[in-house]
Design an enzyme around this catalytic site. Sequence first.
Site, PDB file in Angstrom:
ATOM      1  CG  HIS A 124      -1.793  -1.215   1.315  1.00 24.82           C
ATOM      2  ND1 HIS A 124      -1.347  -2.459   1.722  1.00 24.82           N
ATOM      3  CD2 HIS A 124      -3.112  -1.387   1.026  1.00 24.82           C
ATOM      4  CE1 HIS A 124      -2.342  -3.325   1.690  1.00 24.82           C
ATOM      5  NE2 HIS A 124      -3.422  -2.718   1.274  1.00 24.82           N
TER       6      HIS A 124
ATOM      7  CD  GLU B 244     -21.196  -4.840  24.286  1.00 22.94           C
ATOM      8  OE1 GLU B 244     -21.080  -4.147  23.243  1.00 22.94           O
ATOM      9  OE2 GLU B 244     -22.275  -4.908  24.930  1.00 22.94           O
TER      10      GLU B 244
ATOM     11  CG  HIS C 191     -29.421 -11.662  26.070  1.00 29.83           C
ATOM     12  ND1 HIS C 191     -30.117 -11.165  25.001  1.00 29.83           N
ATOM     13  CD2 HIS C 191     -29.049 -10.571  26.809  1.00 29.83           C
ATOM     14  CE1 HIS C 191     -30.182  -9.840  25.089  1.00 29.83           C
ATOM     15  NE2 HIS C 191     -29.545  -9.462  26.164  1.00 29.83           N
TER      16      HIS C 191
ATOM     17  CG  HIS D 221      -5.842   1.596  -0.690  1.00 28.82           C
ATOM     18  ND1 HIS D 221      -5.744   2.141   0.569  1.00 28.82           N
ATOM     19  CD2 HIS D 221      -6.172   0.285  -0.499  1.00 28.82           C
ATOM     20  CE1 HIS D 221      -6.008   1.205   1.470  1.00 28.82           C
ATOM     21  NE2 HIS D 221      -6.274   0.074   0.842  1.00 28.82           N
TER      22      HIS D 221
END
Lengths: 667, 667
Positions: A35, A415, A477, A266
């Site tokens: 890159h 999280e 859950h 890129h």
Amino acid sequence: MTHQTSPAATASHADMANCIRFLAADAVQAAKSGHPGMPMGMADVATVLFTRVLKFDAANPTWPDRDRFVLSAGHGSMLLYALSYLTGMPGMEIEDLKNFRQLGSKTAGHPEYGHAPGIEVTTGPLGQGIATSVGMALGERMAAARFGADLTDHYTYVIAGDGCLMEGISQEAISLAGHLKLGKLIVLWDDNSISIDGPTSLSTSDDHLARFAASGWDTTRIDGHDPEAIAAAIAAAQATDTPSLIACKTVIGKGAPTKQGTSATHGAPLGDDEIAAARSGLGWTHGPFELPADALKAWRAAGARGAKARADWEGRLAAADPAVRDAMTAALSGDLPEGWDTGLKAHIAALIADKPKIASRVASQKALEVLVPAVPTLVGGSADLTGSNNTKVAGQEPVTPPDYAGSYIYYGVREHGMAAAMNGLALHGEFIPYGGTFLVFADYCRPSIRLAALMGIRVVHVMTHDSIGLGEDGPTHQPVEHLASLRAMPNVLMFRPADAVETAECWALALQNKGGPSILALSRQGLPTLRSPDTEAMPSAKGAYVLAEAGGGARKVTLLATGSEVTIAMDARAALQAEGIPTAVVSMPCWELFAKQDQSYRDRVLGPGTVRVAVEAAGGLGWERWLGEAGTFIGMEGFGASGPAPDLYLHFGITAEAVTAAAKAKL
Amino acid sequence: MTHQTSPAATASHADMANCIRFLAADAVQAAKSGHPGMPMGMADVATVLFTRVLKFDAANPTWPDRDRFVLSAGHGSMLLYALSYLTGMPGMEIEDLKNFRQLGSKTAGHPEYGHAPGIEVTTGPLGQGIATSVGMALGERMAAARFGADLTDHYTYVIAGDGCLMEGISQEAISLAGHLKLGKLIVLWDDNSISIDGPTSLSTSDDHLARFAASGWDTTRIDGHDPEAIAAAIAAAQATDTPSLIACKTVIGKGAPTKQGTSATHGAPLGDDEIAAARSGLGWTHGPFELPADALKAWRAAGARGAKARADWEGRLAAADPAVRDAMTAALSGDLPEGWDTGLKAHIAALIADKPKIASRVASQKALEVLVPAVPTLVGGSADLTGSNNTKVAGQEPVTPPDYAGSYIYYGVREHGMAAAMNGLALHGEFIPYGGTFLVFADYCRPSIRLAALMGIRVVHVMTHDSIGLGEDGPTHQPVEHLASLRAMPNVLMFRPADAVETAECWALALQNKGGPSILALSRQGLPTLRSPDTEAMPSAKGAYVLAEAGGGARKVTLLATGSEVTIAMDARAALQAEGIPTAVVSMPCWELFAKQDQSYRDRVLGPGTVRVAVEAAGGLGWERWLGEAGTFIGMEGFGASGPAPDLYLHFGITAEAVTAAAKAKL
């Protein structure tokens, strides 16, 4: 404020920046992959940062009070390798750049922590760097609060690309950093308006400055090719007490005459012709991997700029209050303090005597009540489930900016950001972070757990509500596939303790696991203490062990189980024994540790030739490893359901009766 | 603009809202678990929405042009169940509310798609609802563009909590919705300043209104207990052509005299005393699950409000251009069009004849070139890796708002948001979405893939760069554990085709898999075509099959492989056969389909009693299922490395020589 002209600026900024550009372009060309666009676009920013601003001593790249530099846009790894070489970091030679992306080289496709100097964190998966940097910047503040600002006082700089800012984890990171008022965190956004698919306008219309400002950051936008503007913006960012975003408007692949400003630069080599034209256009008369002597000399001088700051710091450390110095040195060593497990051993002995019936999440809290005072480097937290994860114990004060003296972090419902911040805390060096959420939400933080495993850093994930045993919250859950999916990840210790004793032991093992993440899967529901006093010491360390040997003759049946289902196996054993069938129960709190034991131990535990039945309230993938072809697995075949836990165990047939029947069917 | 007073408003707003409050409080109390705070806090907003605004016909809850209502804060499921009951949706009775959270009831702990009327999407994992709603709102615009605004013209309303907005996926969703100018998406934020750990100020300082505005949303903040303010804000939001955020300032657990406004109301029953005091305080003289007749009557009238709109729509559909009507009806049926696979079969025949050596990602593109014209409901996209995932084919125009007629979506670097939006597109009903990223980034979108599996909806994930075979990008980009971790997930078809023929077959199987997500793991590197003309038709449908039977005698060795490693197995077979060892190669493109075959077929394929060796460039977890105890697995034992792919295969010992040696060692 460290804005200053380079002390040995005998080379022009342009030449110094072009060193980066051509090293990147040439290395990518030599590797035939990579890159080049990002290093060429951000060469000016990086040159200003490393020659005028960054506090570092190239000769000592891991000096604790160095500024941290995080290349969140990890695909631009040649920027980092070029900087490492140019500033003279030990062990980074021009040959290493020529070997870019070759097997065994230091210069991997993306920066790999530990492979080369100057790599503070493994990056590449987008957004991870910026999110990890939040933990680093938090670690800096927390270390300063503990050991004094004279010993810890540095900035954390991040180069992030459009991709990093589009990833959701960036929002969790930005939001957390703003809330924690991490004023010494400075993000340099490579604002080049290009993504892989083309202009960023194909897929985004965000006003990132406004977004960062909404989370309490100061922001500015500059010409990312104007060295004075870059230096001034960084100086201004340093002066604020909020985290800072500097949008550096750049041209991706700057210098590549026909490709710059497009996604063509890129992720692919520019091609020999384009590179030659770039040389011509920039007046660069040097061949591949050749640098002008004055520019290299100036770069090396920049790399030595921080030697005095480092020496001064060492002087301050030597002169510091011995108690502080010792505490800081001990923290940085990563070693657990002398006698750290004395209290834990007593705690375990008491549990074996008292035989409480408690959820393993509660048992985890009880273990932490002993460990937190004994291991001051522990930093706890939860993604807004503190009371459910049982992660906070007496004496743990929350981190409440501007007071960073606490040891508990309210991560919020983030999280993923929590897991990345934990990685950053661990990488900063003084802390052992642990953080809680529900096991099912391991999925939300999986990319960061993977990086911890890949880097081999110590973090502990406390993941409660680990099966249908959580009951009424239902299948969204209830983890089913999570144990297998985490066991599949290399270099992770996946613990699922059966009772309070094993929980304490697994905590000890997790803290001792310096080389990777540990995950504790813990029950919501109460579990009896199963361990008898005559079991060998710390059997969880072997990953699996005979919890109850067969009685009344040679073992005919071996029941394998983990966590809450070990109780079921014990009940089944009682039934089988009552029918005169000698039956052993094997508890397997950690498959990975068990797999490391020698064959004779594994055979002794697993009982080849006996009828084997495994029971785990989860999917069965992987259990064949321990069951063999003739064994039977009792567990989940699909998703869970909403209902009281006892009803669910009956409904899904995860019962002592089912285990007993399965064993008898094979006898 | 549908702001209007309820046609049968003989009951007060307060009474109608209190119906929700007490149904929620009483049901949670009866279940002894659940979340009363959110339904009580948002009762006023929901009452206004359902009695004055929402276009729906309770008697026909799946009428295609209904407004969608997404409860992103899924823990507040009793809000949804109360609304379903109150408005008179079929099959939702008061007994169902009394059975809240009991096994087998419609009223699961979190709303489960398909369990009860009015549940548009399974929610609970935070942020998923709002992110899925983006796909729904996009589906609405795309359906309108295809079939006319007279047949599709509805809003998508979302109730989201603080937790939803803290999750990173919310940013991806907000950003995508803003960019796509989804003006008919209206988010009602339950802005109650409470999270589980306590006040949201413990963990966040965001200005969410500014954040949404930064992504092109219009925003406002209102008193969420003032019905006129609620109605006016929704009316204003409808009038804009940008997505809208309405911050509804509410008191969580509103009505619970001592607990309201605190996290104590969030996730636990209020207790009989508190509920009694709430009754007293609100003047509610009715017992648990009892409702005032006038309020229920008014609610039922609200539920019937949309009957005329639905009937009018049906009239318009009947009167529509038959071609449009048929196309829309066909799209909504979810059935693949007549003759959809004719071209694919010819394509497969041509591949078998021509035997191209191409990467399976390229083979996927070639399959799509045939399928996209044949299946007009296919909507493609990629998370900014279009050229690498090979997801876009000729004739696919990107969706470029305000023009939604295209069939390709530039999702940006938002893997998680993409996966959720794909779920939303599938749920809206007219589309089969597929989207691309690298397999390693399955981790980023795992929570949304899981919901697709749990809901049983058809989405196709195109996941390329599926092993160390991607080469130089290195271990951050090389999946090792991902195949196992996705095979562990229930109700997912995980395909890993070996060549161009299998790739085309797996695409066909994925499109036919109406009941869950399919994932295609595809190679970056070129692969020879292995299929011979004499193989039975579409053997991939059985999940695994004998690609090359043993020659020269009874089979002694069975080599099992998937994807790019089938070529290695074929080379090993050639070597073994040359040594006179009859060896078969089994290609296993889909374990899940193979597991469904009968034992005799599985035995015929796997060859019990033969020496079995499996080869897959991934971790071995789960392979014991097909190998038995005596088999050997050749694959990865840890993370990958950066280097050219051929070097990596040699380095990690994943070679025909290793397979051959492993087989011979066991003979």
